[in-house]
Design a protein around this motif. Sequence first.
Motif, mmCIF file in Angstrom:
data_model
loop_
_atom_site.group_PDB
_atom_site.id
_atom_site.type_symbol
_atom_site.label_atom_id
_atom_site.label_comp_id
_atom_site.label_asym_id
_atom_site.label_seq_id
_atom_site.Cartn_x
_atom_site.Cartn_y
_atom_site.Cartn_z
ATOM 1 N N CYS A 290 0.689 -1.429 0.000
ATOM 2 C CA CYS A 290 0.177 0.161 -0.106
ATOM 3 C C CYS A 290 1.021 1.148 0.022
ATOM 4 O O CYS A 290 2.032 0.994 0.376
ATOM 5 N N GLY A 291 0.294 2.424 -0.312
ATOM 6 C CA GLY A 291 1.043 3.654 -0.503
ATOM 7 C C GLY A 291 2.209 3.726 -1.104
ATOM 8 O O GLY A 291 2.289 3.169 -2.260
ATOM 9 N N GLN A 292 3.403 4.306 -0.509
ATOM 10 C CA GLN A 292 4.520 4.337 -1.243
ATOM 11 C C GLN A 292 5.309 3.306 -1.743
ATOM 12 O O GLN A 292 5.852 2.927 -2.647
ATOM 13 N N ALA A 293 5.008 2.122 -0.681
ATOM 14 C CA ALA A 293 5.790 0.907 -1.033
ATOM 15 C C ALA A 293 4.942 0.191 -2.267
ATOM 16 O O ALA A 293 5.621 -0.526 -2.960
ATOM 17 N N LYS A 294 3.734 0.124 -2.196
ATOM 18 C CA LYS A 294 2.957 -0.131 -3.317
ATOM 19 C C LYS A 294 3.441 0.452 -4.507
ATOM 20 O O LYS A 294 3.726 -0.308 -5.768
ATOM 21 N N ILE A 295 3.562 1.868 -4.701
ATOM 22 C CA ILE A 295 3.957 2.555 -5.724
ATOM 23 C C ILE A 295 5.546 2.024 -6.242
ATOM 24 O O ILE A 295 5.574 1.990 -7.612
ATOM 25 N N LYS A 296 6.297 1.847 -5.267
ATOM 26 C CA LYS A 296 7.661 1.483 -5.610
ATOM 27 C C LYS A 296 7.671 0.015 -6.279
ATOM 28 O O LYS A 296 8.411 0.020 -7.309
ATOM 29 N N ARG A 297 6.966 -0.899 -5.926
ATOM 30 C CA ARG A 297 6.831 -2.116 -6.404
ATOM 31 C C ARG A 297 6.281 -2.223 -7.673
ATOM 32 O O ARG A 297 6.722 -2.715 -8.728
ATOM 33 N N ILE A 298 5.280 -1.096 -8.019
ATOM 34 C CA ILE A 298 4.538 -1.208 -9.332
ATOM 35 C C ILE A 298 5.625 -0.531 -10.172
ATOM 36 O O ILE A 298 5.915 -1.137 -11.610
ATOM 37 N N LEU A 299 6.377 0.464 -9.863
ATOM 38 C CA LEU A 299 7.202 1.119 -10.911
ATOM 39 C C LEU A 299 8.467 0.203 -11.228
ATOM 40 O O LEU A 299 8.984 0.088 -12.276
ATOM 41 N N GLU A 300 8.806 -0.690 -10.113
ATOM 42 C CA GLU A 300 9.821 -1.540 -10.543
ATOM 43 C C GLU A 300 9.670 -2.584 -11.264
ATOM 44 O O GLU A 300 10.426 -2.953 -12.239
ATOM 45 N N THR A 301 8.308 -3.129 -11.331
ATOM 46 C CA THR A 301 7.826 -4.013 -12.365
ATOM 47 C C THR A 301 7.621 -3.258 -13.610
ATOM 48 O O THR A 301 7.720 -4.037 -14.558
ATOM 49 N N PHE A 302 7.403 -2.195 -13.598
ATOM 50 C CA PHE A 302 6.940 -1.412 -14.991
ATOM 51 C C PHE A 302 8.263 -1.351 -15.579
ATOM 52 O O PHE A 302 8.280 -1.603 -16.829
ATOM 53 N N ASP A 303 9.523 -1.107 -14.873
ATOM 54 C CA ASP A 303 10.575 -0.949 -15.514
ATOM 55 C C ASP A 303 11.222 -2.280 -16.102
ATOM 56 O O ASP A 303 11.778 -2.324 -16.972
ATOM 57 N N LYS A 304 11.127 -3.387 -15.199
ATOM 58 C CA LYS A 304 11.748 -4.708 -15.550
ATOM 59 C C LYS A 304 10.820 -5.319 -16.464
ATOM 60 O O LYS A 304 11.330 -6.332 -17.293
ATOM 61 N N GLU A 305 9.470 -5.388 -16.357
ATOM 62 C CA GLU A 305 8.731 -6.245 -17.056
ATOM 63 C C GLU A 305 8.051 -5.614 -18.478
ATOM 64 O O GLU A 305 7.160 -4.518 -18.204
ATOM 65 N N LEU A 306 8.584 -5.987 -19.598
ATOM 66 C CA LEU A 306 7.990 -5.170 -20.904
ATOM 67 C C LEU A 306 6.493 -5.394 -20.929
ATOM 68 O O LEU A 306 5.896 -4.392 -21.362
ATOM 69 N N ASP A 307 6.120 -6.766 -20.710
ATOM 70 C CA ASP A 307 4.719 -6.874 -21.162
ATOM 71 C C ASP A 307 3.836 -6.144 -20.105
ATOM 72 O O ASP A 307 2.877 -5.645 -20.581
ATOM 73 N N TYR A 308 4.331 -5.912 -18.922
ATOM 74 C CA TYR A 308 3.296 -5.193 -18.062
ATOM 75 C C TYR A 308 3.546 -3.619 -18.453
ATOM 76 O O TYR A 308 2.572 -2.653 -18.367
ATOM 77 N N ARG A 309 4.696 -3.088 -18.845
ATOM 78 C CA ARG A 309 4.738 -1.812 -19.210
ATOM 79 C C ARG A 309 4.011 -1.500 -20.357
ATOM 80 O O ARG A 309 3.261 -0.494 -20.364
ATOM 81 N N THR A 310 4.146 -2.329 -21.289
ATOM 82 C CA THR A 310 3.249 -2.004 -22.479
ATOM 83 C C THR A 310 1.932 -1.810 -22.245
ATOM 84 O O THR A 310 1.208 -1.069 -22.895
ATOM 85 N N ARG A 311 1.415 -3.102 -21.452
ATOM 86 C CA ARG A 311 -0.193 -2.968 -21.057
ATOM 87 C C ARG A 311 -0.237 -1.835 -20.411
ATOM 88 O O ARG A 311 -1.585 -1.137 -20.544
ATOM 89 N N MET A 312 0.422 -1.406 -19.427
ATOM 90 C CA MET A 312 0.066 -0.149 -18.481
ATOM 91 C C MET A 312 0.000 1.168 -19.484
ATOM 92 O O MET A 312 -0.998 1.998 -19.257
ATOM 93 N N ILE A 313 0.886 1.247 -20.293
ATOM 94 C CA ILE A 313 0.749 2.474 -21.228
ATOM 95 C C ILE A 313 -0.471 2.548 -22.188
ATOM 96 O O ILE A 313 -0.907 3.488 -22.303
ATOM 97 N N ASP A 314 -0.543 1.306 -22.658
ATOM 98 C CA ASP A 314 -1.783 1.050 -23.370
ATOM 99 C C ASP A 314 -3.142 1.482 -22.735
ATOM 100 O O ASP A 314 -4.056 2.273 -23.100
ATOM 101 N N ILE A 315 -3.137 1.066 -21.489
ATOM 102 C CA ILE A 315 -4.358 1.402 -20.739
ATOM 103 C C ILE A 315 -4.734 2.661 -20.275
ATOM 104 O O ILE A 315 -5.669 3.459 -20.423
#
Length: 419
Positions: free
Chosen positions: A381-406
């Motif tokens: 939750c909070g900043q810890a959740k955002i940190k984990r989301i952004l780390e995944t966004f940077d590392k995982e191409l499929d996740y990043r592509t879908r988030m940008i599309d959404i």
Amino acid sequence: MANQLDLTASDKRQIVQNYLKPNSAQFDILSSTVINLDEQRTGYLGDHFLLSLTVLMSNGETDRVEQDIQLFVKALPTAIPTLAIYLEEMRAFTKEAQLFSQLIPRLSEFGRFCPEAVFVKGNNLIVFKNVKLEGFRVLSHNGGLLDLVHLEQALRALARLHATSFALEAQQGKLIVEQYPGLLEENSWLLEENYPRVTELEGVIDVICAIVAHSEQNSKRVGTLIKLLPNCVREIYELVKTSQMYRNVVSHGDLWNNNVMFRYSDSGIPVESLLVDYQLSRYVPPAYDFNMLTTLTTTSDFRSKHYTFLQGYYYQSLRAELNRHKIEIERMLSQDEFRESCQYYRKSAAIENFIISHITLLPKSILDDIFSSAESYAKFCGQAKIKRILETFDKELDYRTRMIDIIENMVDVFGLELK
């Protein structure tokens, strides 16, 4: 071992009786076992079990046959107390339990759109016939995306669900919300003080703004989107309300990949679909569900090519279902009204797509870790959740592509580039 589910001998006997209907044979329960399905789970907002009962059937003094009955059980989660409290506060399990004990059996008389519940205990446990034994399964390893042939079957199931609403209302001569007052009241997005999802939605807004700030290269665009997107997301509170303009139906309200099951032909072609998980059902126009399903299970590029076809396919499927009940679709929902309402509910689908997908599209290893313990869940939750989301966004191409599309779909649907 069935006491793991807090099932009494009387409960188990009632389960067997309901399962065997209309067979009136005498029976004795010889044994029962429970298997926890945590490692095979397709959802995270409930505990899932396999209940097996060995029954000795008696049709006479000498005609005695053993029968094994296998059932799927969904229960309020216990390993994470805060999650259980959250689900109780938003009445998620209560709603689904009441739907399966009251309304859904009546709707199912007009057509099959979901697994059959054979037993409901309180507001925290539902026992279903195990449709996996019929060959139904959730599509996996597909990134949450459905192709055209799967979407056609899913839309046929959705049309059956919606048609049952029209059929029941026509039979009874009054609206479902009049027949079952309070049963379909909104429990997902309520703008009320201290309601748990208000805080949750503000957290979602923080995540979407963090992704925009993290990924968008145009500084002017960053400022515009961070300013405008929050109130776009908050429009969900109005969009989920029962419509005063269009005809409403019992809406599933949570249509993403893991809530749609398919049965296949011997050649591997999907031939039937069922919709599961009714914790967030509401009373809104068919276009709400149509847009949710077709948006959460496809990309913007796919919809640009197939959206009009899918609209037509759903509408004709609804027409066919209503014809079975001798109801003229034009009296319920004209094609022009459906298209107009689809345009309106593109917004709700765009919002729900981010709300749901920014979690469900995380790698399974991350989701399993988040829901592995009360401590891990509390930390997400909070900043810890955002940190984990952004780390995944940077590392995982499929996740990043879908988030940008959404997010870009939200920009398009809300016309933010024009503001």
